[in-house]
Design a protein around this motif. Structure first.
Motif, mmCIF file in Angstrom:
data_model
loop_
_atom_site.group_PDB
_atom_site.id
_atom_site.type_symbol
_atom_site.label_atom_id
_atom_site.label_comp_id
_atom_site.label_asym_id
_atom_site.label_seq_id
_atom_site.Cartn_x
_atom_site.Cartn_y
_atom_site.Cartn_z
ATOM 1 N N UNK A 39 -29.489 -99.991 16.086
ATOM 2 C CA UNK A 39 -28.487 -99.780 15.051
ATOM 3 C C UNK A 39 -28.585 -98.366 14.488
ATOM 4 N N UNK A 40 -29.805 -97.942 14.217
ATOM 5 C CA UNK A 40 -29.980 -96.603 13.678
ATOM 6 C C UNK A 40 -29.575 -95.553 14.700
ATOM 7 N N UNK A 41 -29.676 -95.893 16.002
ATOM 8 C CA UNK A 41 -29.330 -94.962 17.057
ATOM 9 C C UNK A 41 -27.884 -95.070 17.483
ATOM 10 N N UNK A 42 -27.005 -95.513 16.604
ATOM 11 C CA UNK A 42 -25.592 -95.618 16.902
ATOM 12 C C UNK A 42 -24.965 -94.246 17.031
ATOM 13 N N UNK A 43 -23.648 -94.183 17.080
ATOM 14 C CA UNK A 43 -22.965 -92.898 17.244
ATOM 15 C C UNK A 43 -23.386 -91.887 16.187
ATOM 16 N N UNK A 44 -23.651 -90.664 16.622
ATOM 17 C CA UNK A 44 -24.069 -89.609 15.701
ATOM 18 C C UNK A 44 -22.887 -89.155 14.854
ATOM 19 N N UNK A 45 -23.148 -88.916 13.574
ATOM 20 C CA UNK A 45 -22.109 -88.518 12.630
ATOM 21 C C UNK A 45 -22.622 -87.342 11.815
ATOM 22 N N UNK A 46 -21.802 -86.321 11.651
ATOM 23 C CA UNK A 46 -22.147 -85.184 10.797
ATOM 24 C C UNK A 46 -21.034 -84.977 9.780
ATOM 25 N N UNK A 47 -21.385 -84.446 8.635
ATOM 26 C CA UNK A 47 -20.384 -84.188 7.598
ATOM 27 C C UNK A 47 -19.676 -82.872 7.874
ATOM 28 N N UNK A 48 -18.433 -82.775 7.393
ATOM 29 C CA UNK A 48 -17.666 -81.554 7.596
ATOM 30 C C UNK A 48 -16.278 -81.683 7.015
ATOM 31 N N UNK A 49 -15.482 -80.648 7.198
ATOM 32 C CA UNK A 49 -14.108 -80.635 6.688
ATOM 33 C C UNK A 49 -13.219 -81.460 7.609
ATOM 34 N N UNK A 50 -12.391 -82.308 7.002
ATOM 35 C CA UNK A 50 -11.452 -83.145 7.735
ATOM 36 C C UNK A 50 -10.063 -82.919 7.145
ATOM 37 N N UNK A 51 -9.084 -82.691 8.007
ATOM 38 C CA UNK A 51 -7.699 -82.516 7.587
ATOM 39 C C UNK A 51 -6.831 -83.541 8.298
ATOM 40 N N UNK A 52 -6.027 -84.251 7.528
ATOM 41 C CA UNK A 52 -5.198 -85.303 8.103
ATOM 42 C C UNK A 52 -4.006 -84.761 8.878
ATOM 43 N N UNK A 53 -3.700 -83.471 8.738
ATOM 44 C CA UNK A 53 -2.573 -82.889 9.463
ATOM 45 C C UNK A 53 -3.011 -82.172 10.734
ATOM 46 N N UNK A 54 -4.243 -82.369 11.162
ATOM 47 C CA UNK A 54 -4.738 -81.743 12.387
ATOM 48 C C UNK A 54 -4.237 -82.540 13.588
ATOM 49 N N UNK A 55 -3.344 -81.987 14.409
ATOM 50 C CA UNK A 55 -2.768 -82.755 15.523
ATOM 51 C C UNK A 55 -3.753 -83.031 16.648
ATOM 52 N N UNK A 56 -4.875 -82.361 16.631
ATOM 53 C CA UNK A 56 -5.862 -82.530 17.696
ATOM 54 C C UNK A 56 -6.945 -83.547 17.338
ATOM 55 N N UNK A 57 -6.757 -84.231 16.209
ATOM 56 C CA UNK A 57 -7.763 -85.183 15.752
ATOM 57 C C UNK A 57 -7.172 -86.574 15.569
ATOM 58 N N UNK A 58 -8.008 -87.576 15.808
ATOM 59 C CA UNK A 58 -7.718 -88.950 15.409
ATOM 60 C C UNK A 58 -8.714 -89.327 14.322
ATOM 61 N N UNK A 59 -8.425 -90.392 13.596
ATOM 62 C CA UNK A 59 -9.232 -90.738 12.428
ATOM 63 C C UNK A 59 -9.527 -92.227 12.415
ATOM 64 N N UNK A 60 -10.672 -92.590 11.875
ATOM 65 C CA UNK A 60 -10.988 -94.001 11.656
ATOM 66 C C UNK A 60 -12.097 -94.119 10.623
ATOM 67 N N UNK A 61 -12.315 -95.338 10.179
ATOM 68 C CA UNK A 61 -13.432 -95.635 9.289
ATOM 69 C C UNK A 61 -14.697 -95.757 10.125
ATOM 70 N N UNK A 62 -15.681 -94.919 9.847
ATOM 71 C CA UNK A 62 -16.932 -94.943 10.592
ATOM 72 C C UNK A 62 -17.776 -96.141 10.159
ATOM 73 N N UNK A 63 -18.198 -96.967 11.123
ATOM 74 C CA UNK A 63 -18.981 -98.159 10.835
ATOM 75 C C UNK A 63 -20.446 -98.018 11.252
ATOM 76 N N UNK A 64 -20.846 -96.861 11.772
ATOM 77 C CA UNK A 64 -22.236 -96.660 12.182
ATOM 78 C C UNK A 64 -23.150 -96.657 10.960
#
Length: 338
Positions: A39-64
């Motif tokens: 569980x602790x070794x789930x998908x790696x996540x780092x903090x950073x700037x997120x913009x909802x108008x970025x066409x090259x990104x998809x978004x979801x609620x991280x459950x890791x």
């Protein structure tokens, strides 16, 4: 057998039983430790700037598991299993379109939790907050980003049975006019106005800023309804439709359908309805789907199923061909740029 022999046998038995107990304990501890590491070794996540108008990104609620659990997270639009950038904004339900986001969040109190809807701008800054009457369950934004909707459970916590009540609200983010309860709209079924007190409405999906589809329930049946914010009407189109999701071209509805013979606690299968012919097509997903699916594009549906971290996202073709595929683990409530 003399006394000495009996003592030796007893001693050996005690030692063997003790060794077995210790081995069982270590084995269980090892399994628990491996599970924790997994569980602790789930998908790696780092903090950073997120913009909802970025066409090259998809978004979801991280459950890791970890410090970024429940945060809205951005990933490459073409590779949902790619690097995750967490925004710091936590939501139980989420959706976004055209740079507008809707976040249904928990507010933790000393005696009990409460919930509220937060309208987000493209940088995920809060624009307005609205107290919710119950537990969050669905959220959507219109394709143009002007209108948002959310559904909460006022009583009950599952759509599977009949002992639940929902409240669905629609908000104009320009005028900030709020229709707090879609049950006040005029509902017609088969051309006749329904006046009963048992009407329930949930699961909005938008055609544009004014028109939408949703589920309406009355008299023990559910219907796909087309809604009009200006006329304040709901018109039934087809029965046995729940949690609809409109395709990008506006011609099809993905939805969960109750099927005969299914477990009453897991009654739904994922279908697609052609709005012109009203022809139903069963998808290749044969498991129970209790979610409002999202169209990744004009051909592919994305939906959640239970997973090791609470929820995983799966895909299946919308035309009834193919088989389901796990697209990303430890994720919920996806949104894709259009």
């Amino acid at each position: 057998m003399n006394r000495t022999s009996r003592l030796v046998v007893l001693l050996v038995t005690v030692v063997v039983l003790g060794a077995v107990a210790v081995g069982a304990t270590l084995h269980a501890a090892g399994r628990a430790a491996r599970k924790d590491r997994a569980q602790a070794g789930g998908p790696a996540v780092t903090s950073g700037a997120v913009r909802l108008d970025d066409p090259h990104r998809a978004f979801f609620r991280n459950m890791a598991w970890g410090p970024h659990r429940d945060e809205i997270t951005a990933v490459p639009a073409g590779r949902l299993s790619g690097p995750r950038t967490a925004s710091g904004v936590r939501c139980l339900r989420f959706h976004a379109a055209a740079g507008t986001g809707i976040c249904l969040e928990a507010v933790h109190g000393e005696l009990r939790d409460s919930y509220r809807a937060v309208v987000l701008d493209r940088r995920l800054h809060a624009l307005r907050r609205y107290d919710l009457a119950g537990t969050p369950t669905r959220a959507r934004v219109s394709p143009g980003g002007r209108t948002v909707a959310w559904t909460v459970f006022v009583s009950g916590d599952s759509y599977a049975g009949t002992a639940f009540s929902t409240r669905t609200s629609v908000l104009d983010t320009r005028s900030w006019h709020l229709d707090a309860n879609l049950e006040t709209y005029a509902l017609t079924v088969g051309g006749h106005r329904v006046h009963t007190a048992d009407i329930n409405v949930w699961g909005v999906t938008f055609a544009d800023d004014t028109h939408f589809y949703a589920t309406a329930a009355t008299g023990g049946r559910t219907y796909l309804v087309r809604g009009d914010r200006t006329a304040r009407t709901l018109r039934a189109l087809h029965s046995n439709v729940e949690c609809p999701s409109l395709s990008p071209d506006g011609t099809r509805i993905a939805y969960k359908k109750r099927v005969r013979g299914a477990d009453p606690d897991a009654p739904w299968r994922l279908y697609v309805l052609d709005l012109r012919s009203l022809r139903e097509t069963a998808t290749g997903e044969h498991r129970n789907v209790d979610d409002q699916a999202v169209w990744r594009d004009g051909h592919t549906l994305v939906y959640s199923l239970p997973g090791d971290f609470g929820s995983d996202l799966w895909t299946v073709p919308a035309d009834g061909t193919g088989t389901p595929h796990l697209v990303v683990s430890a994720a919920l409530a996806p949104a894709f740029a259009r």
